[in-house]
Enzyme design. Structure first.
Site, PDB file in Angstrom:
ATOM      1  N   GLU A  34       1.107  -1.107   0.011  1.00 29.14           N
ATOM      2  CA  GLU A  34       0.197   0.217   0.068  1.00 29.14           C
ATOM      3  C   GLU A  34       0.747   1.298   0.048  1.00 29.14           C
ATOM      4  O   GLU A  34       1.645   1.486   1.002  1.00 29.14           O
ATOM      5  CB  GLU A  34      -1.113  -0.037   1.150  1.00 29.14           C
ATOM      6  CG  GLU A  34      -1.600   1.245   1.674  1.00 29.14           C
ATOM      7  CD  GLU A  34      -2.426   1.602   0.238  1.00 29.14           C
ATOM      8  OE1 GLU A  34      -2.387   2.877  -0.147  1.00 29.14           O
ATOM      9  OE2 GLU A  34      -3.282   0.939  -0.394  1.00 29.14           O
ATOM     10  N   ARG A 108     -17.544   3.814   4.913  1.00 32.37           N
ATOM     11  CA  ARG A 108     -16.098   3.308   4.014  1.00 32.37           C
ATOM     12  C   ARG A 108     -15.236   3.078   5.313  1.00 32.37           C
ATOM     13  O   ARG A 108     -14.191   2.025   5.303  1.00 32.37           O
ATOM     14  CB  ARG A 108     -15.742   3.992   2.822  1.00 32.37           C
ATOM     15  CG  ARG A 108     -16.697   3.952   1.662  1.00 32.37           C
ATOM     16  CD  ARG A 108     -16.317   4.968   0.962  1.00 32.37           C
ATOM     17  NE  ARG A 108     -17.272   4.665  -0.553  1.00 32.37           N
ATOM     18  CZ  ARG A 108     -16.724   3.867  -1.582  1.00 32.37           C
ATOM     19  NH1 ARG A 108     -15.685   3.138  -1.542  1.00 32.37           N
ATOM     20  NH2 ARG A 108     -17.414   3.630  -2.712  1.00 32.37           N
ATOM     21  N   TYR A 220     -28.753   7.881   3.650  1.00 34.67           N
ATOM     22  CA  TYR A 220     -29.042   6.754   4.435  1.00 34.67           C
ATOM     23  C   TYR A 220     -27.941   6.619   5.667  1.00 34.67           C
ATOM     24  O   TYR A 220     -27.144   7.485   5.482  1.00 34.67           O
ATOM     25  CB  TYR A 220     -28.456   5.296   3.578  1.00 34.67           C
ATOM     26  CG  TYR A 220     -27.209   5.163   2.923  1.00 34.67           C
ATOM     27  CD1 TYR A 220     -26.087   4.910   3.492  1.00 34.67           C
ATOM     28  CD2 TYR A 220     -27.307   5.375   1.587  1.00 34.67           C
ATOM     29  CE1 TYR A 220     -24.931   4.735   2.872  1.00 34.67           C
ATOM     30  CE2 TYR A 220     -25.863   5.274   1.025  1.00 34.67           C
ATOM     31  CZ  TYR A 220     -24.781   4.962   1.667  1.00 34.67           C
ATOM     32  OH  TYR A 220     -23.726   4.861   0.899  1.00 34.67           O
ATOM     33  N   ASP A 299     -12.145  -1.980  -8.978  1.00 31.45           N
ATOM     34  CA  ASP A 299     -11.889  -0.784  -9.867  1.00 31.45           C
ATOM     35  C   ASP A 299     -10.935  -0.705 -10.800  1.00 31.45           C
ATOM     36  O   ASP A 299     -10.931  -0.320 -12.173  1.00 31.45           O
ATOM     37  CB  ASP A 299     -11.858   0.527  -9.039  1.00 31.45           C
ATOM     38  CG  ASP A 299     -13.384   0.888  -8.637  1.00 31.45           C
ATOM     39  OD1 ASP A 299     -14.346   0.365  -9.040  1.00 31.45           O
ATOM     40  OD2 ASP A 299     -13.469   1.700  -7.914  1.00 31.45           O
TER      41      ASP A 299
END
Length: 400
Positions: A34, A108, A220, A299
């Site tokens: 990462e 998230r 939401y 993605d």
């Protein structure tokens, strides 16, 4: 670590962390690269329908998400033209029982934190923050993966590599430099607010979907229903570096001004104190996902419009199937690994392409104007909630 059991995963987003857990569950040792120094998930909320939550539960995430994930009671479909709800699709415990897994809405950051905690507790996974992928060179023993951390450059041997590093994937650029994301002409404005900022009747555990002329709005609960996630989709231009930027509150308020948008929708827009806008880029379907022992995921392979609420879901599904395919071939050596990657792509591409088409079609329906919007509202009322839900059962009922 033995190269014969080592898989490198590039990217520690939702797809990369899920893939790492799924691969470790199949007996692999996993190294996650990462490039950022710490994990800070971009965006705000996301929806995880049963096809995705089922995978996360099987990986042991349910207890870690219990305090933050919300199971909404319903999806309220609202029409800006009519100024009110035109259908309410039931979710809640009944839908959980029917699908065998819950429909969750979650921040998230909460999901990524739960995944990272699960990864940190797994002795077969090493997460390397501040470590950037540079190259992967195939050879008879697998791959030599080249990585850089600060000024230090190192090489390690692995049996496979997974590019889960998002729409601007370095792995995809390495494999298929001609494949570039395309701007959709749409901008997603995202923000959150404390639930206490809204009147009580607007903080129930439901997903609100407002359809309007050339735009739509979704709201939401997240973070254990303490906050409300708001996403507004509008057309726009994008001519700046990167794909996100701070949003001007005046601009988004003007996009949802009266008389086209009713007071409730405008109240949701006005309640958000800080907006960030994201250009929606996509990757065309039918592209290449694999090359030898390297595969793309999420993605990086198939960025899609968010109108089916399946971007994270498809990455999570990818992770489960990739781990399954590799797990069935891990003792057979180099050619078998390449074949496993190809099998993964064959299994996933038709479903992902169908979801991409569904998302595009859904967005067009949301944004209808004039008589077409009237006909849409009438059709939704005529179909009724159960038939509306059944239209997406092919997505929700999926199992690895």
């Amino acid at each position: 670590m033995a190269a014969s059991r080592t898989v490198f995963v590039v990217g520690a987003g939702i797809g990369g962390l899920t893939a790492s857990l799924a691969l470790a569950g199949r007996g692999f040792r996993v190294v996650i690269l990462e490039k950022t120094e710490r994990l800070e998930e971009a965006g705000a909320g996301l929806q995880l329908s049963p096809n995705a939550s089922r995978v996360l539960i099987e990986l042991g995430l349910q207890s870690r998400l219990a305090a933050s994930a919300v199971t909404p009671d319903a999806i309220s479909i609202m029409s800006a033209r009519a100024g009110c709800e035109i259908a309410r699709l039931p979710l809640g415990e009944a839908a959980t029982s029917r699908a065998g897994a819950p429909y969750w809405v979650v921040h998230r950051a909460d999901l990524q934190a739960a995944l990272q905690a699960q990864v940190n507790d797994n002795p077969d996974i090493e997460l390397r923050l501040g470590c950037q992928f540079e190259d992967a060179v195939p050879h008879t023993k697998g791959l030599t993966v080249v990585q850089r951390s600060g000024m230090t450059r190192q090489q390690e041997v692995a049996m496979a590599l997974v590019g889960a590093d998002g729409i601007w994937s370095a792995v995809r650029s390495h494999l298929f430099p001609q494949t570039q994301p395309q701007f959709s002409g749409l901008i997603a404005w995202r923000g959150t607010l404390e639930a206490t900022q809204l009147p009580r009747e607007h903080t129930s555990r439901r997903v609100q979907l407002w359809m309007g002329p050339n735009a739509h709005l979704v709201a939401y609960p997240i973070s254990g229903a303490r906050r409300i996630n708001v996403v507004a989709i509008v057309p726009g231009a994008w001519n700046r570096p990167g794909w996100s930027a701070p949003g001007d509150m005046t601009e988004i308020k003007n996009a949802f001004a009266s008389p086209q948008w009713p007071p409730t929708a405008r109240m949701l827009i006005g309640a958000v104190d800080e907006w960030r806008k994201w250009a929606l880029f996509t990757l065309a379907g039918g592209g290449e996902w694999t090359n030898g022992a390297i595969a793309l995921l999420g993605d990086a392979a198939h960025a899609m419009l968010p109108f089916a609420a399946q971007g994270a879901g498809m990455a999570i599904e990818d992770a489960a199937i990739l781990a399954k395919c590799l797990g069935e071939s891990q003792h057979e050596g180099g050619p078998a690994i390449s074949a496993a990657m190809q099998r993964y792509a064959r299994l996933r591409q038709p479903r992902v392409a169908r979801v991409q088409r569904f998302a595009r079609q859904t967005g067009r329906i949301y944004h209808l104007t004039g008589p077409a919007a009237y006909a849409r509202d009438l059709a939704i009322k005529t179909m009724g909630p159960q038939r509306m839900l059944a239209r997406q059962s092919w997505i929700y009922d999926w199992r690895a």
